[in-house]
Design a protein around this motif. Sequence first.
Motif, short mmCIF file in Angstrom:
data_model
loop_
_atom_site.label_atom_id
_atom_site.label_comp_id
_atom_site.label_asym_id
_atom_site.label_seq_id
_atom_site.Cartn_x
_atom_site.Cartn_y
_atom_site.Cartn_z
N GLY A 165 64.24 93.93 66.89
CA GLY A 165 64.18 93.45 65.52
C GLY A 165 62.95 93.98 64.80
N SER A 166 62.75 93.48 63.58
CA SER A 166 61.64 93.96 62.76
C SER A 166 60.32 93.31 63.15
CB SER A 166 61.94 93.69 61.28
OG SER A 166 62.17 92.32 61.05
N ILE A 167 60.37 92.15 63.80
CA ILE A 167 59.15 91.47 64.25
C ILE A 167 59.23 91.31 65.77
CG2 ILE A 167 57.72 89.40 64.10
CD1 ILE A 167 58.73 88.95 61.29
N LEU A 168 58.48 92.12 66.49
CA LEU A 168 58.46 92.04 67.95
C LEU A 168 57.23 91.29 68.47
CD1 LEU A 168 59.59 95.67 68.92
CD2 LEU A 168 60.98 93.59 68.88
N SER A 169 56.32 90.92 67.55
CA SER A 169 55.06 90.33 67.97
C SER A 169 55.14 88.82 68.19
CB SER A 169 53.98 90.62 66.91
OG SER A 169 54.34 90.05 65.67
N HIS A 170 56.24 88.18 67.75
CA HIS A 170 56.35 86.73 67.88
C HIS A 170 57.76 86.40 68.39
CE1 HIS A 170 54.93 82.61 66.41
NE2 HIS A 170 56.10 82.39 67.01
N ASP A 171 57.83 85.75 69.55
CA ASP A 171 59.12 85.43 70.16
C ASP A 171 59.90 84.49 69.26
OD1 ASP A 171 60.99 85.77 72.11
OD2 ASP A 171 59.87 84.79 73.71
N HIS A 172 61.13 84.89 68.91
CA HIS A 172 61.95 84.07 68.03
C HIS A 172 63.41 84.45 68.20
CE1 HIS A 172 61.63 87.78 65.74
NE2 HIS A 172 62.66 87.40 65.02
N TYR A 173 64.29 83.55 67.80
CA TYR A 173 65.72 83.76 67.86
C TYR A 173 66.33 83.47 66.50
CZ TYR A 173 64.33 82.95 72.74
OH TYR A 173 63.68 82.99 73.94
N GLN A 174 67.58 83.87 66.33
CA GLN A 174 68.32 83.54 65.11
C GLN A 174 69.56 82.76 65.49
OE1 GLN A 174 68.15 86.41 61.78
NE2 GLN A 174 67.46 87.89 63.30
N ALA A 175 69.89 81.78 64.68
CA ALA A 175 70.99 80.87 64.99
C ALA A 175 71.73 80.53 63.71
CB ALA A 175 70.45 79.61 65.68
N GLY A 176 72.80 79.74 63.86
CA GLY A 176 73.49 79.30 62.66
C GLY A 176 74.91 78.85 62.92
N LYS A 177 75.50 78.28 61.88
CA LYS A 177 76.87 77.77 61.94
C LYS A 177 77.79 78.84 61.35
CE LYS A 177 79.72 73.82 60.56
NZ LYS A 177 79.80 72.62 59.67
N TYR A 178 78.10 79.82 62.17
CA TYR A 178 78.87 80.95 61.67
C TYR A 178 79.53 81.65 62.85
CZ TYR A 178 80.02 85.01 58.77
OH TYR A 178 80.69 86.00 58.08
N GLU A 179 80.80 82.02 62.66
CA GLU A 179 81.50 82.78 63.70
C GLU A 179 81.50 84.25 63.31
OE1 GLU A 179 85.36 81.97 66.32
OE2 GLU A 179 85.89 82.62 64.29
N PHE A 180 80.77 85.04 64.05
CA PHE A 180 80.67 86.47 63.78
C PHE A 180 81.89 87.20 64.33
CE2 PHE A 180 76.34 85.21 63.15
CZ PHE A 180 75.84 86.12 62.21
#
Length: 505
Positions: A268-283
């Motif tokens: 991703g664009s930010i590799l310096s801080h551990d993070h995830y992305q989530a949400g109510k969506y069916e990809f």
Amino acid sequence: MTIDQRLNELVHYALSKNLIEEQDVIFCKNQLMEILHLDESQTPVINETFDRRPLYRILDDILDWASSQGFLQNNTVTERDLLDTKLMAVFSNRPSDITNQFRQIQQAEGVEAATAWFYEWNQDVHYIRRDRIAKNMSWKTPTEFGDLDITINLSKPEKDPKEIAAAKNVPSANYPLCLLCKENVGYAGRLNHPARQNLRTVPVSLNGEEWHVQFSPYVYYHEHAIVLSAKHEPMKINVRTFQRLLDFVEQYPHYFIGSNADLPIVGGSILSHDHYQAGKYEFPMARASEEEIEPLENFGDVTVAKVKWPMSVLRVKGTDKEQVVLASEMIRQKWQHYEDQSVGVLPFSGDTPHHTITPIARFRDGKFELDLVLRNNRTSEEHPMGIYHPHKEVHHIKKENIGLIEVMGLAVLPGRLKQELNELTDALLTDHPEKQIASNENIAKHLDWALKVKGNHPDLNLSNADEVLQQEVGTVFSTILSHAGVFKRDENGQKALLRFMMTLQ
């Protein structure tokens, strides 16, 4: 309408959205006056009624007044955002109050109702700017892998030259360390760091660690959440990643959650801080069919299948969370060192690792599910930006990294494309499209592709041109995903992927 009345209108808006109670209106009005250096009010706030105007229009009027009074030095988007966020902070409850209300709703109505409330609150306090999100263009493109989601991102405003110049004069700072640190909550911001007085997060424990859930201000899909570590530590995909992701979907079963890969080019664009992305969506990838389903006998009822998708995806699922974690970690470790020179799959250059994984978790039909997207960040003389990265011939549409969201089938394309597609439509409908496109520096990069589009659609006309170009853009995105696939969807590639799967038994 006077500035006094505009502030009254803003207070009435907050009251109508249940951000404040009637007892709070005078207190909030006084706080707004202080921010704008107003010493007295001519109109009592509770004695007026207002038409329900959108929040951004109310704020625009106030910001225009502030600019006319010299409070905004250059009246740029950044300066306006710093001020309107400060105004909306007046109506933003303390973090503990937000967490308590979230927990109360969660206990009474369930976690799905709690996230829906929190998402609406973020919009009501202008952290998620409804007016900007509404500008995004989106459509679906049918492919052999199902319908892909395409969006042109217009919600993130472009900086003008005055902003860029002003930001250069602002001293660099180490607080907050990055845009994802928990210290952003309530931070006033500066010209080179966005205001966050109306940012709130909800704590969540993942694998016994402190993490926080917030929403993205640039919403790419419904309830687009960011799940971030309380610690400023680099992104790293390992067994703890899988434990955290499945812990999360156990607590938020109506959400997916995924992580970008942890290597440059494919990360991703930010590799310096551990993070995830989530949400109510069916990809789209979640709807993709499974092929070659195999049991993993050493891990209970866990199975692994390759997914019918342009990228290389293994779907691991089972009823036992810990067994799914252990099976996924086994696959990650196998992949980290796997080599198949017959299809150009090389894990290392010297001591430099190239293999990693983009993982996506769900809880579906009573089972824990992890999609493991196999990634490799090698470069070559032919593809200096990345072998498994958008290739040069598609850079006119997109040349940025293929991150988590796009891996799952949602293209986030640059805002420039809106105007470029409009200009291409006009040029293609002229008597000399090649000349018109080649002479226009905005769209000359699209020339070869545009002429192929016209050749494939001899019936191109004013009524269908927009839709044709949109669908062709979606087809390019499908090609981009195939570029990012380590094992290609041809016969050799799929046989090679099956050989890797055989090593998992």
